[in-house]
Design a protein around this motif. Structure first.
Motif, PDB file in Angstrom:
ATOM      1  N   ILE A 259      -2.071  10.356  33.136  1.00 35.27           N
ATOM      2  CA  ILE A 259      -1.533  10.258  31.584  1.00 35.27           C
ATOM      3  C   ILE A 259      -1.600   8.646  31.607  1.00 35.27           C
ATOM      4  N   ALA A 260      -2.384   8.543  30.440  1.00 31.45           N
ATOM      5  CA  ALA A 260      -2.646   6.783  30.124  1.00 31.45           C
ATOM      6  C   ALA A 260      -2.054   6.511  28.855  1.00 31.45           C
ATOM      7  N   VAL A 261      -0.614   6.734  28.546  1.00 33.32           N
ATOM      8  CA  VAL A 261       0.161   6.235  27.417  1.00 33.32           C
ATOM      9  C   VAL A 261       1.470   5.800  28.121  1.00 33.32           C
ATOM     10  N   PRO A 262       1.924   4.485  27.283  1.00 34.00           N
ATOM     11  CA  PRO A 262       3.106   4.183  27.884  1.00 34.00           C
ATOM     12  C   PRO A 262       4.027   5.411  27.958  1.00 34.00           C
ATOM     13  N   THR A 263       4.863   5.453  29.072  1.00 33.56           N
ATOM     14  CA  THR A 263       5.667   6.702  29.274  1.00 33.56           C
ATOM     15  C   THR A 263       7.179   6.122  29.797  1.00 33.56           C
ATOM     16  N   LEU A 264       8.133   6.874  29.248  1.00 31.70           N
ATOM     17  CA  LEU A 264       9.558   6.526  29.532  1.00 31.70           C
ATOM     18  C   LEU A 264      10.106   7.788  29.849  1.00 31.70           C
ATOM     19  N   LEU A 265      10.840   7.968  31.031  1.00 36.25           N
ATOM     20  CA  LEU A 265      11.489   9.149  31.547  1.00 36.25           C
ATOM     21  C   LEU A 265      12.946   8.995  31.434  1.00 36.25           C
ATOM     22  N   LEU A 266      13.596   9.773  30.906  1.00 35.05           N
ATOM     23  CA  LEU A 266      15.103   9.801  30.626  1.00 35.05           C
ATOM     24  C   LEU A 266      15.569  10.926  31.400  1.00 35.05           C
ATOM     25  N   ILE A 267      16.582  10.964  32.732  1.00 38.31           N
ATOM     26  CA  ILE A 267      16.649  11.869  33.623  1.00 38.31           C
ATOM     27  C   ILE A 267      18.211  12.135  33.918  1.00 38.31           C
ATOM     28  N   GLY A 268      18.774  13.155  33.308  1.00 35.53           N
ATOM     29  CA  GLY A 268      20.107  13.532  33.931  1.00 35.53           C
ATOM     30  C   GLY A 268      19.947  13.613  35.307  1.00 35.53           C
ATOM     31  N   GLN A 269      20.824  12.922  36.154  1.00 37.39           N
ATOM     32  CA  GLN A 269      20.743  13.181  37.653  1.00 37.39           C
ATOM     33  C   GLN A 269      21.289  14.564  38.012  1.00 37.39           C
ATOM     34  N   LYS A 270      22.135  15.268  37.329  1.00 39.18           N
ATOM     35  CA  LYS A 270      22.894  16.367  37.799  1.00 39.18           C
ATOM     36  C   LYS A 270      22.228  17.581  37.367  1.00 39.18           C
ATOM     37  N   ASP A 271      21.066  17.472  36.825  1.00 41.81           N
ATOM     38  CA  ASP A 271      19.882  18.650  36.456  1.00 41.81           C
ATOM     39  C   ASP A 271      19.538  19.331  37.840  1.00 41.81           C
ATOM     40  N   ASN A 272      19.518  20.835  37.788  1.00 36.83           N
ATOM     41  CA  ASN A 272      19.027  21.262  38.781  1.00 36.83           C
ATOM     42  C   ASN A 272      18.242  22.531  38.460  1.00 36.83           C
ATOM     43  N   THR A 273      17.613  22.363  37.235  1.00 32.29           N
ATOM     44  CA  THR A 273      16.612  23.423  36.752  1.00 32.29           C
ATOM     45  C   THR A 273      15.555  23.643  37.369  1.00 32.29           C
ATOM     46  N   ALA A 274      15.101  24.721  37.738  1.00 31.06           N
ATOM     47  CA  ALA A 274      13.765  25.469  38.322  1.00 31.06           C
ATOM     48  C   ALA A 274      13.621  26.870  37.825  1.00 31.06           C
ATOM     49  N   ILE A 275      12.428  27.068  37.115  1.00 34.03           N
ATOM     50  CA  ILE A 275      12.530  28.411  36.444  1.00 34.03           C
ATOM     51  C   ILE A 275      12.110  29.558  37.672  1.00 34.03           C
ATOM     52  N   GLY A 276      12.610  30.431  37.590  1.00 36.97           N
ATOM     53  CA  GLY A 276      12.748  31.601  38.867  1.00 36.97           C
ATOM     54  C   GLY A 276      13.512  31.133  39.940  1.00 36.97           C
ATOM     55  N   LYS A 277      14.382  30.413  40.064  1.00 40.71           N
ATOM     56  CA  LYS A 277      15.178  29.860  41.314  1.00 40.71           C
ATOM     57  C   LYS A 277      15.995  31.002  41.715  1.00 40.71           C
ATOM     58  N   ASP A 278      16.282  31.721  41.052  1.00 38.07           N
ATOM     59  CA  ASP A 278      17.265  32.752  41.209  1.00 38.07           C
ATOM     60  C   ASP A 278      16.578  33.931  41.928  1.00 38.07           C
ATOM     61  N   LEU A 279      15.226  34.055  41.618  1.00 35.67           N
ATOM     62  CA  LEU A 279      14.344  34.969  42.184  1.00 35.67           C
ATOM     63  C   LEU A 279      13.753  34.579  43.751  1.00 35.67           C
ATOM     64  N   ALA A 280      13.975  33.336  44.088  1.00 30.72           N
ATOM     65  CA  ALA A 280      13.540  32.613  45.566  1.00 30.72           C
ATOM     66  C   ALA A 280      14.553  33.337  46.437  1.00 30.72           C
ATOM     67  N   PRO A 281      13.846  33.003  47.748  1.00 29.38           N
ATOM     68  CA  PRO A 281      14.764  33.327  48.692  1.00 29.38           C
ATOM     69  C   PRO A 281      16.046  32.439  48.974  1.00 29.38           C
ATOM     70  N   PRO A 282      17.122  32.891  49.305  1.00 29.80           N
ATOM     71  CA  PRO A 282      18.103  31.865  49.507  1.00 29.80           C
ATOM     72  C   PRO A 282      18.070  30.719  50.194  1.00 29.80           C
ATOM     73  N   GLU A 283      17.219  30.635  51.263  1.00 33.22           N
ATOM     74  CA  GLU A 283      17.594  29.193  51.855  1.00 33.22           C
ATOM     75  C   GLU A 283      16.212  28.444  51.406  1.00 33.22           C
ATOM     76  N   MET A 284      15.597  28.744  50.168  1.00 30.59           N
ATOM     77  CA  MET A 284      14.633  27.953  49.556  1.00 30.59           C
ATOM     78  C   MET A 284      15.319  27.413  48.200  1.00 30.59           C
ATOM     79  N   ARG A 285      16.303  27.905  47.595  1.00 30.76           N
ATOM     80  CA  ARG A 285      16.868  27.448  46.294  1.00 30.76           C
ATOM     81  C   ARG A 285      17.470  26.062  46.208  1.00 30.76           C
ATOM     82  N   ALA A 286      17.920  25.973  47.372  1.00 29.75           N
ATOM     83  CA  ALA A 286      18.686  24.641  47.616  1.00 29.75           C
ATOM     84  C   ALA A 286      17.776  23.359  47.279  1.00 29.75           C
ATOM     85  N   GLY A 287      16.326  23.517  47.810  1.00 29.69           N
ATOM     86  CA  GLY A 287      15.484  22.578  47.649  1.00 29.69           C
ATOM     87  C   GLY A 287      14.786  22.432  46.256  1.00 29.69           C
ATOM     88  N   LEU A 288      15.162  23.412  45.247  1.00 30.29           N
ATOM     89  CA  LEU A 288      14.529  23.565  44.084  1.00 30.29           C
ATOM     90  C   LEU A 288      15.233  22.569  42.876  1.00 30.29           C
TER      91      LEU A 288
END
Length: 336
Positions: A259-288
């Motif tokens: 990425i070669a353009v000036p970039t700003l990241l605005l990040i809510g720290q309590k986000d836990n989004t991961a598409i398909g997380k509920d389909l992952a093995p339970p032991e894996m979900r906490a790391g996503l």
């Protein structure tokens, strides 16, 4: 926020003496969100894409005292152009022209029965609208899936982007590489057919709003649930399934260093989004979906990126704390 439609969108009404009525029947909106009012006039961009005529809805708000700059707002998977209302008003008041789109497959735009959804295709559609409107080098603000799209857009058209702002973008990790099992389009489709207001509200409370639900979020639940409850619900669910497949099979994280353009990241720290997380093995979900780590890693990977963190906010900081978010956004884009 959409005061004119709040009364008809709230799911419960108060009765004298403090009692509550039964939930009101869920609205049934058309496949292009007919029946749901936006806070600004909706315009239509007619285009031919993949051998079929389509229309893309968008908002174009011009400021009273223009500063000569344009902001383009790209919504997330479960969002629409209307959900940017607070940002549109704040940016317009600050002198920016604001364009907010509904991408093909979403909200008030076409729901094609056969379409190869790719981030490149959505970026090309967006670029075609910019050409039509005569907009050069806008500030591109993308949230969630829109952030993933904005990153692809900046990679495709680096000379056509003035600044890039990523708001809790998804795609900061490769879920398949981390072990989330593959999901077919048909499986996504069957899941989407079961979407309900209760399920949307529960998911958004836990993920978007850091566990804190407020009544002012209800119109956006009704917007999605009503779209999935309407006469075109099969077409809506099918396009949604195709879009989920696009999201999980086109990771962009590996290309952040390009990425070669000036970039700003605005990040809510309590986000836990991961598409398909509920389909992952339970032991894996906490790391996503560990956004405190993912945001820092993205800021490190994107050359020259700046990171602003919102400690108490989730996946939708622009909706949880619009005033604080708008201040950070406007200050962040004032000087790239």
């Amino acid at each position: 926020m959409l005061r004119s439609v709040l009364a008809t969108l709230l799911m419960v009404i108060a009765l004298p003496g403090g009692a509550s009525a039964e939930p009101l029947p869920l609205p049934a909106y058309g496949p292009e969100l007919e029946g749901f009012a936006y806070p600004f006039p909706v315009e239509r961009f007619l285009l031919t894409s993949q051998r079929q005529p389509l229309q893309m809805a968008y908002l174009d708000i011009r400021p009273g005292s223009p500063n000569g700059r344009t902001v383009v707002l790209l919504h997330g998977k479960n969002f629409c152009a209307a959900t940017w209302e607070s940002q549109i008003r704040a940016l317009s008041a600050a002198g920016y022209r604001v364009i907010a789109l509904d991408q093909i497959g979403f909200c008030k735009s076409s729901k094609p029965a056969a379409y190869q959804f790719t981030f490149r295709q959505l970026a090309e559609n967006t670029h075609a609208l910019m050409d039509k409107l005569g907009i050069e080098r806008p500030i591109l603000v993308g949230h969630s899936t829109g952030g993933m799209l904005a990153a692809h857009y900046a990679l495709l058209y680096p000379k056509a982007v003035g600044q890039l702002v990523l708001v809790n973008p998804i795609g900061l990790e490769d879920w398949a590489a981390k072990g989330v099992p593959p999901t077919s389009v048909e499986q996504w489709y069957q899941r989407e057919l079961k979407v309900s207001a209760d399920a949307i509200r529960a998911y958004e409370t836990a993920t978007y709003y850091a566990g804190k639900w407020e009544a002012r979020y209800e119109p956006w639940v009704t917007m999605l649930a009503g779209l999935n409850n309407g006469p075109g619900k099969e077409a809506v669910a099918w396009d949604s399934a195709l879009l989920y497949d696009m999201i999980v099979t086109e990771p962009v994280v590996y290309r952040f260093p390009e990425i070669a353009v000036p970039t700003l990241l605005l990040i809510g720290q309590k986000d836990n989004t991961a598409i398909g997380k509920d389909l992952a093995p339970p032991e894996m979900r906490a790391g996503l979906g560990n956004y405190p780590e993912l945001g820092k890693a993205a800021a490190k990977a994107i050359p020259g990126a700046r990171l602003i963190e919102f400690p108490d906010l989730g996946h939708a900081p622009q909706m949880s704390d619009p005033e604080g978010f708008n201040t950070a956004l406007i200050e962040g884009i004032a000087a790239p």
